[in-house]
Scaffold this active site. Structure first.
Site, mmCIF file in Angstrom:
data_model
loop_
_atom_site.group_PDB
_atom_site.id
_atom_site.type_symbol
_atom_site.label_atom_id
_atom_site.label_comp_id
_atom_site.label_asym_id
_atom_site.label_seq_id
_atom_site.Cartn_x
_atom_site.Cartn_y
_atom_site.Cartn_z
ATOM 1 C CB SER A 1 -0.889 0.009 1.250
ATOM 2 O OG SER A 1 -1.578 1.233 1.395
ATOM 3 C CE1 TYR B 1 -4.019 -2.092 5.285
ATOM 4 C CE2 TYR B 1 -3.536 0.184 4.697
ATOM 5 C CZ TYR B 1 -3.837 -1.112 4.329
ATOM 6 O OH TYR B 1 -3.930 -1.440 2.999
#
Length: 264
Positions: free
Chosen positions: A144, A157
């Site tokens: 990501s 995250y």
């Protein structure tokens, strides 16, 4: 049909919806053989049926909860037993819960670490000897842009995706001379059900709606680079440019983008 993908067995985790489902479709479209893993047996069975009907290639599926390490290890062993050699691995499974660290539930933190990091390490660790013995293979890790720029409420995250990027870069250097390719895919927000759990309020999804990536296009881009020496795939490009600027002037970007960073 892509000759690099044709007849190749590609294991895809998190394959029951979103990017994973489209990865399976694009692998099959290029003549590859998808091996799908997710928790939802019903969805996997439907995807298998449609892929085999439309593309006339075999498609296999396995039910597994990747947060359960012992269960996932056994399923990987079964996949290897059933299929012999695997040609490609796309570590796509992932989840998030956006929250301030001070307010986060430990079970959410533990699950993010288990699925985003530990299961990815587990899968790679078990399949890597097969790739090295074959002298070929491709490991694709869906990371990501959050792994390059952390923001409030995504501390955990972002940390998991930092880990994925670091693991991917180190592994690449370990195995590139032995015929095994390793690629990280660094994505901005993607229009999937990911945000149903990450941010149930829908506020963040609404705030970034016009920037969201199409999962079908993401999957096509990833499959288009399978079995090539692609170091990274970054989408969207402008967000990756921002991450490069951040690495040069983090304090400036954090101040300048404070409002955007706090949209979660």
């Amino acid at each position: 049909m892509n000759e690099l993908v044709k007849d190749k067995k590609v294991l895809i985790t998190g394959a029951s919806s979103g990017i994973g489902k489209y990865l399976a479709i694009h692998v099959a479209r290029e003549g590859g053989i998808p091996i799908l893993v997710a928790r939802s047996a019903d969805r996997l069975a439907i995807i298998k049926e449609k892929i085999e009907a439309v593309f006339s290639v075999p498609c296999y599926w396995y039910k597994a909860d990747l947060s359960n390490d012992a269960e996932w290890k056994d399923v990987i062993d079964q996949i290897c037993y059933d299929h012999g050699s695997i040609d490609g691995l796309i570590n796509n499974a992932g989840m998030a819960v956006f929250d301030l660290v001070s307010e986060a539930k430990w079970q959410d933190i533990d699950r993010m670490l288990s699925i985003n990091v530990k299961s990815l390490f587990r899968t790679t660790h078990q399949l890597l000897p097969h790739f090295l013995q074959q002298g070929r293979g491709h490991i694709v890790n869906i990371a990501s842009q959050a792994g390059k720029i952390a923001t409030p409420k995504s501390s955990v995250y972002a940390a998991t995706k930092h880990a994925v990027i670091g693991f991917t870069n180190g592994l690449r250097m370990e195995v590139e001379s032995q015929g095994v390719y390793v690629t990280s895919v660094n994505l901005g927000p993607v229009r999937t059900n990911f945000f149903n759990q990450a941010d149930p309020t829908g506020a963040y999804e609404k705030a970034v709606d016009r920037f969201m990536l199409d999962p079908n296009k993401v999957a096509a881009e990833v499959v288009g680079h399978l079995f090539t020496q692609q170091r990274e795939i970054n989408m969207p490009g402008w967000m990756n440019s921002g991450s490069k600027m951040y690495s040069l002037a983090p304090a400036f970007l954090e101040k300048a983008m404070e409002r955007q960073f706090n949209k979660k």
